[in-house]
Design a protein around this motif. Structure first.
Motif, short mmCIF file in Angstrom:
data_model
loop_
_atom_site.label_atom_id
_atom_site.label_comp_id
_atom_site.label_asym_id
_atom_site.label_seq_id
_atom_site.Cartn_x
_atom_site.Cartn_y
_atom_site.Cartn_z
N MET A 1 0.84 -1.19 0.00
CA MET A 1 0.00 0.00 0.00
C MET A 1 0.88 1.25 0.00
O MET A 1 1.90 1.30 0.68
N ALA A 2 0.50 2.24 -0.78
CA ALA A 2 1.24 3.49 -0.84
C ALA A 2 1.13 4.22 0.50
O ALA A 2 0.17 4.03 1.24
N LEU A 101 -6.51 4.65 -6.85
CA LEU A 101 -6.83 4.35 -5.45
C LEU A 101 -5.56 4.00 -4.67
O LEU A 101 -5.35 4.49 -3.56
N THR A 102 -4.70 3.20 -5.26
CA THR A 102 -3.46 2.79 -4.60
C THR A 102 -2.50 3.96 -4.48
O THR A 102 -1.90 4.18 -3.42
N ALA A 103 -2.35 4.76 -5.54
CA ALA A 103 -1.44 5.90 -5.53
C ALA A 103 -1.81 6.91 -4.44
O ALA A 103 -0.95 7.57 -3.87
N TYR A 104 -3.11 7.01 -4.16
CA TYR A 104 -3.59 7.95 -3.14
C TYR A 104 -3.73 7.30 -1.76
O TYR A 104 -4.28 7.90 -0.85
N TYR A 107 -6.60 2.52 -1.01
CA TYR A 107 -6.89 1.11 -1.17
C TYR A 107 -5.89 0.33 -0.33
O TYR A 107 -4.68 0.58 -0.41
N GLY A 108 -6.38 -0.56 0.48
CA GLY A 108 -5.48 -1.35 1.30
C GLY A 108 -6.21 -2.01 2.44
O GLY A 108 -7.43 -2.19 2.39
N ILE A 121 -10.54 2.43 0.98
CA ILE A 121 -10.58 3.21 2.22
C ILE A 121 -11.22 4.54 1.86
O ILE A 121 -10.66 5.31 1.07
N ARG A 122 -12.42 4.79 2.40
CA ARG A 122 -13.13 6.03 2.06
C ARG A 122 -12.24 7.21 2.45
O ARG A 122 -11.90 7.39 3.61
#
Length: 155
Positions: A1-2, A101-104, A107-108, A121-122
């Motif tokens: 996760m980023a 989503l992952t870059a921000y 997501y994870g 992840i909201r």
């Protein structure tokens, strides 16, 4: 996760399909402030409430210089149905491979009803006119989030 984004970080650029299948890039919004919000799934109760709240406040946000982009893993045809069903006016973007989503860091691993799971992840990230992160909010609640955001931004 980023790693989670912080104010001053460059906002990761993205180009995603909207509900009509057209490409929309973050770079298209340079010179304007952008509210980028990430939500798990169209047509679910919490995501519907959040999208409707953004739509209800869209004119006020636009007047204050903000564009609003909602991103989920849903495909464009589902986003189009969601937009029509709920009369949404926010721009909904499809991220099925979860790259944005992952870059921000939206997501994870997360807790959902007391269980650890992997998913969206909201989150809401405010990007300034130069493409830098002004604010990053993670694990936000669907209900009341837009009203709090408007207060926090002084809109």
């Amino acid at each position: 996760m980023a790693e989670r984004l912080s104010p001053g970080d460059p906002a990761p650029d993205f180009t995603l399909k909207d509900a009509d299948g057209k490409d929309v890039s973050l770079a298209d919004h340079r010179g304007r402030k952008v509210i980028v919000y990430f939500y798990p799934a169209a047509m679910t109760p919490g995501c519907t409430k959040e999208a409707c709240d953004f739509t209800d406040n869209l004119d006020q946000l636009a007047t204050a210089g903000y564009d609003v982009l909602g991103i989920s893993p849903d495909l464009p045809d589902k986003l189009a149905k969601f937009r029509t069903k709920e009369s949404l006016r926010v721009t909904l973007l499809s991220d099925p491979d979860r790259a944005a989503l992952t870059a921000y860091a939206a997501y994870g691993e997360k807790m959902n009803y007391g269980k650890k799971m992997t998913g969206v992840i909201r989150s809401t990230v405010i990007v300034d006119e130069e493409g830098k992160v002004a604010h990053a909010f993670y694990n936000v609640r669907a209900t009341g989030h837009v009203a709090k955001l408007i207060r926090d931004l002084g809109v």
